[in-house]
Design a protein around this motif. Sequence first.
Motif, PDB file in Angstrom:
ATOM      1  N   ARG A   1     -59.105  18.790  69.585  1.00  0.00           N
ATOM      2  CA  ARG A   1     -58.180  18.806  70.716  1.00  0.00           C
ATOM      3  C   ARG A   1     -57.112  17.731  70.668  1.00  0.00           C
ATOM      4  O   ARG A   1     -56.299  17.649  71.572  1.00  0.00           O
ATOM      5  N   ASP A   2     -57.072  16.902  69.651  1.00  0.00           N
ATOM      6  CA  ASP A   2     -56.017  15.884  69.571  1.00  0.00           C
ATOM      7  C   ASP A   2     -55.661  15.611  68.113  1.00  0.00           C
ATOM      8  O   ASP A   2     -55.557  14.474  67.680  1.00  0.00           O
ATOM      9  N   ILE A   3     -55.462  16.679  67.354  1.00  0.00           N
ATOM     10  CA  ILE A   3     -55.119  16.533  65.938  1.00  0.00           C
ATOM     11  C   ILE A   3     -53.653  16.154  65.812  1.00  0.00           C
ATOM     12  O   ILE A   3     -52.762  16.876  66.229  1.00  0.00           O
ATOM     13  N   LYS A   4     -53.418  14.975  65.223  1.00  0.00           N
ATOM     14  CA  LYS A   4     -52.081  14.440  65.023  1.00  0.00           C
ATOM     15  C   LYS A   4     -52.155  13.468  63.860  1.00  0.00           C
ATOM     16  O   LYS A   4     -53.267  13.091  63.428  1.00  0.00           O
TER      17      LYS A   4
ATOM     18  N   ALA B   1     -57.877  27.855  68.000  1.00  0.00           N
ATOM     19  CA  ALA B   1     -56.663  28.268  67.309  1.00  0.00           C
ATOM     20  C   ALA B   1     -55.615  27.145  67.314  1.00  0.00           C
ATOM     21  O   ALA B   1     -54.926  26.912  66.312  1.00  0.00           O
ATOM     22  N   VAL B   2     -55.504  26.427  68.420  1.00  0.00           N
ATOM     23  CA  VAL B   2     -54.539  25.329  68.507  1.00  0.00           C
ATOM     24  C   VAL B   2     -54.890  24.223  67.514  1.00  0.00           C
ATOM     25  O   VAL B   2     -54.001  23.625  66.893  1.00  0.00           O
ATOM     26  N   ASP B   3     -56.177  23.926  67.343  1.00  0.00           N
ATOM     27  CA  ASP B   3     -56.581  22.927  66.351  1.00  0.00           C
ATOM     28  C   ASP B   3     -56.099  23.303  64.959  1.00  0.00           C
ATOM     29  O   ASP B   3     -55.603  22.450  64.198  1.00  0.00           O
ATOM     30  N   LEU B   4     -56.235  24.573  64.593  1.00  0.00           N
ATOM     31  CA  LEU B   4     -55.786  25.018  63.267  1.00  0.00           C
ATOM     32  C   LEU B   4     -54.275  24.867  63.132  1.00  0.00           C
ATOM     33  O   LEU B   4     -53.783  24.369  62.105  1.00  0.00           O
ATOM     34  N   ALA B   5     -53.534  25.275  64.157  1.00  0.00           N
ATOM     35  CA  ALA B   5     -52.071  25.172  64.093  1.00  0.00           C
ATOM     36  C   ALA B   5     -51.635  23.714  63.967  1.00  0.00           C
ATOM     37  O   ALA B   5     -50.756  23.389  63.153  1.00  0.00           O
ATOM     38  N   ASN B   6     -52.241  22.832  64.739  1.00  0.00           N
ATOM     39  CA  ASN B   6     -51.845  21.421  64.679  1.00  0.00           C
ATOM     40  C   ASN B   6     -52.180  20.799  63.327  1.00  0.00           C
ATOM     41  O   ASN B   6     -51.410  19.991  62.796  1.00  0.00           O
ATOM     42  N   MET B   7     -53.333  21.165  62.754  1.00  0.00           N
ATOM     43  CA  MET B   7     -53.693  20.645  61.440  1.00  0.00           C
ATOM     44  C   MET B   7     -52.689  21.113  60.389  1.00  0.00           C
ATOM     45  O   MET B   7     -52.236  20.323  59.535  1.00  0.00           O
TER      46      MET B   7
ATOM     47  N   GLU C   1     -52.817  34.038  64.965  1.00  0.00           N
ATOM     48  CA  GLU C   1     -53.270  33.691  66.319  1.00  0.00           C
ATOM     49  C   GLU C   1     -53.017  32.216  66.611  1.00  0.00           C
ATOM     50  O   GLU C   1     -52.615  31.841  67.727  1.00  0.00           O
ATOM     51  N   ALA C   2     -53.248  31.362  65.610  1.00  0.00           N
ATOM     52  CA  ALA C   2     -53.072  29.924  65.808  1.00  0.00           C
ATOM     53  C   ALA C   2     -51.634  29.606  66.208  1.00  0.00           C
ATOM     54  O   ALA C   2     -51.394  28.836  67.157  1.00  0.00           O
ATOM     55  N   PHE C   3     -50.657  30.204  65.511  1.00  0.00           N
ATOM     56  CA  PHE C   3     -49.271  29.874  65.824  1.00  0.00           C
ATOM     57  C   PHE C   3     -48.726  30.696  66.986  1.00  0.00           C
ATOM     58  O   PHE C   3     -47.715  30.327  67.583  1.00  0.00           O
ATOM     59  N   ALA C   4     -49.411  31.784  67.342  1.00  0.00           N
ATOM     60  CA  ALA C   4     -49.055  32.490  68.573  1.00  0.00           C
ATOM     61  C   ALA C   4     -49.488  31.678  69.800  1.00  0.00           C
ATOM     62  O   ALA C   4     -48.887  31.785  70.869  1.00  0.00           O
ATOM     63  N   ALA C   5     -50.537  30.870  69.625  1.00  0.00           N
ATOM     64  CA  ALA C   5     -51.037  30.037  70.724  1.00  0.00           C
ATOM     65  C   ALA C   5     -50.379  28.667  70.768  1.00  0.00           C
ATOM     66  O   ALA C   5     -50.580  27.910  71.718  1.00  0.00           O
ATOM     67  N   SER C   6     -49.611  28.337  69.734  1.00  0.00           N
ATOM     68  CA  SER C   6     -49.052  26.994  69.612  1.00  0.00           C
ATOM     69  C   SER C   6     -47.615  26.949  70.114  1.00  0.00           C
ATOM     70  O   SER C   6     -46.816  27.834  69.833  1.00  0.00           O
ATOM     71  N   ARG C   7     -47.311  25.924  70.872  1.00  0.00           N
ATOM     72  CA  ARG C   7     -45.955  25.633  71.327  1.00  0.00           C
ATOM     73  C   ARG C   7     -45.886  24.176  71.730  1.00  0.00           C
ATOM     74  O   ARG C   7     -46.850  23.433  71.550  1.00  0.00           O
ATOM     75  N   GLY C   8     -44.795  23.751  72.303  1.00  0.00           N
ATOM     76  CA  GLY C   8     -44.592  22.332  72.583  1.00  0.00           C
ATOM     77  C   GLY C   8     -45.702  21.680  73.375  1.00  0.00           C
ATOM     78  O   GLY C   8     -46.129  20.564  73.071  1.00  0.00           O
ATOM     79  N   VAL C   9     -46.217  22.359  74.410  1.00  0.00           N
ATOM     80  CA  VAL C   9     -47.217  21.743  75.268  1.00  0.00           C
ATOM     81  C   VAL C   9     -48.546  21.541  74.558  1.00  0.00           C
ATOM     82  O   VAL C   9     -49.345  20.681  74.927  1.00  0.00           O
ATOM     83  N   THR C  10     -48.814  22.328  73.525  1.00  0.00           N
ATOM     84  CA  THR C  10     -50.092  22.214  72.827  1.00  0.00           C
ATOM     85  C   THR C  10     -50.072  21.156  71.735  1.00  0.00           C
ATOM     86  O   THR C  10     -51.111  20.852  71.153  1.00  0.00           O
ATOM     87  N   LEU C  11     -48.898  20.600  71.456  1.00  0.00           N
ATOM     88  CA  LEU C  11     -48.780  19.578  70.411  1.00  0.00           C
ATOM     89  C   LEU C  11     -48.937  18.185  71.024  1.00  0.00           C
ATOM     90  O   LEU C  11     -48.278  17.871  72.021  1.00  0.00           O
ATOM     91  N   PRO C  12     -49.800  17.342  70.470  1.00  0.00           N
ATOM     92  CA  PRO C  12     -49.834  15.944  70.922  1.00  0.00           C
ATOM     93  C   PRO C  12     -48.463  15.304  70.773  1.00  0.00           C
ATOM     94  O   PRO C  12     -47.658  15.701  69.923  1.00  0.00           O
ATOM     95  N   SER C  13     -48.198  14.295  71.585  1.00  0.00           N
ATOM     96  CA  SER C  13     -46.857  13.701  71.636  1.00  0.00           C
ATOM     97  C   SER C  13     -46.385  13.222  70.268  1.00  0.00           C
ATOM     98  O   SER C  13     -45.227  13.456  69.873  1.00  0.00           O
ATOM     99  N   GLN C  14     -47.274  12.547  69.523  1.00  0.00           N
ATOM    100  CA  GLN C  14     -46.860  12.029  68.214  1.00  0.00           C
ATOM    101  C   GLN C  14     -46.511  13.160  67.258  1.00  0.00           C
ATOM    102  O   GLN C  14     -45.521  13.097  66.523  1.00  0.00           O
ATOM    103  N   LEU C  15     -47.329  14.228  67.262  1.00  0.00           N
ATOM    104  CA  LEU C  15     -47.064  15.356  66.378  1.00  0.00           C
ATOM    105  C   LEU C  15     -45.776  16.062  66.777  1.00  0.00           C
ATOM    106  O   LEU C  15     -44.967  16.440  65.923  1.00  0.00           O
TER     107      LEU C  15
END
Length: 550
Positions: free
Chosen positions: A408-411, A440-446, A474-488
């Motif tokens: 939940r905080d991959i950066k 799915a968000v964890d995969l996209a952020n990684m 699915e990972a990138f369909a679920a990913s957008r600005g709000v799902t990214l940690p600030s540093q990432l």
Amino acid sequence: MSLQVSRVGHGHGRERRPSGEPPPLPREYDKAAIAWFALFMGWAVTWAWLFLSDEPAIWITERDLELMGPIVDNRVGWLTPVAQSINEIGSLWATAVLGWIAIIGGLMTRRIRHVLLLIASLSIVAGISGLITLQIDRPRPLGVTQIGVWEGFAHLSRPVALLTTVLVATGLTLVPIGRYRRAWIAITATVIVVFGFAQVYVGVDHPSDVFAGVTIGFATVLVLYRTVAPEKVFPVAYRTGKTAHLDVTGIRGDAIRLGLHRQLCCDVTDIEPVGLEGSAGSTPLRISRADAPPVFGKLYARSHLRSDRSYKLGRTLLYGRLEDEQHFSSVRRLIQHEDYMLRVMCQAGIDCMEPYGIVEITPDREYLLVSEFLEGAVEISEVEITVDLIDAGLTAVSRMWTAGLAHRDIKPANLMVQGDRLRVIDVAFGEIRPSPWREAVDLANMMLVLALGSSPELVYDRALLQFSGDEIAEAFAASRGVTLPSQLKSSVRKDGRELLTRFRELAPDRDPVAIQRWTLRRVGLTVWVGLVLAALVSIFVSSLSDVGLL
């Protein structure tokens, strides 16, 4: 590697704290604040009795007039306009100007607590002075010609009380302790004496009115600040870094050493903060030990708990619960959760830091999580991203999925490279049995972190060896600005390659996954927060008006 080390003279290891013995850093109430409060209440009761009783009130008034006589009967031509100007400045706009300087300065230096205390002090003093004025109904000095600005009854002197309050509160809000604070105290005393004398000189206040105003203003500020923002806990210091980072020198540093020695049999030689740039929710520490490798510590306090609650409340209002935005009920729960997640992730085969235990610094207020220190490790953004590192990062996510876990905080700051190993750190936000969306968000952020130091095409090709095309889509369909940690999010923006768009082009087509969760709870919470904010703004504006800041 084991943390356990023999204590000198004690072969049995740890030392249990007997019942009744204080913890390493006891929570102590400010005895000076309690003493001031007791003295102030005693003085207030005595003073009220004197002025509400006829004979004592008459006697005090007679003494006041005796003191004022030589002053008002011998007014000097050049001093009179000066005193009138001081009276006008102090009564009409000095409090407002100094108050706004302190408020703006406090906000700029992120001392929100001190700013709120300053406004509260002014409001309380204004309320007390108004109540006393109405109850005592003391007239202006009888037989004395008033040549200055004045209104209402005399006792106590409201302008003196408010000016004293704002001067003392400004010093406690903006001026560091030491020679600057001493200088400010001298300036404050001089200003109050000069203004008080001017009030008496122009005949608008008795000496006892001035004395009462100074006493109430000074005592109110001192009691509030020492109780709610004591100097030991909330020092006024102009240093870089985030406000979440605690000072680990002085009594807190001694308490950390004592706690480690007693609870984990660890003899500490040095404590120094590390990695502050990538940590906003705790104070990370490098703890050196005698004749042993260093260990890593994360210091949590109630201030971090409040930050966590505010952060998750904001996300709930803006985006819904995101299925799992739940705040922790206590600091103890927060640190227990992270310690447990470290152990679960290590057991699942994820390359994390080995946990060594928890040290209690102050019960229910401050705790230290101790774990392996990654000697020689650097943030992934500082090294060349090789195929092996890409595979290691994707493998970490794959093992989380298999074990039913989410980071939940991959950066970049939470992925450290130590030799040829990719180490996952900071699992405080980790979750067991997360929603499919969260996985799915964890995969996209990684994949985004890995693509920052390589290319999206290479990362996508390596990801297909462990995940299906539909899972990546699915990972990138679920990913957008709000799902990214600030540093990432900041790193992706600086990269300039539109990494999210490129990954979506490489993956199979997939409609965006909605992340808004409109529920009755969210609607009710939004309405409740709106009403509370409206009430607070109303009280805030009313308070500023009452004390002359508006």
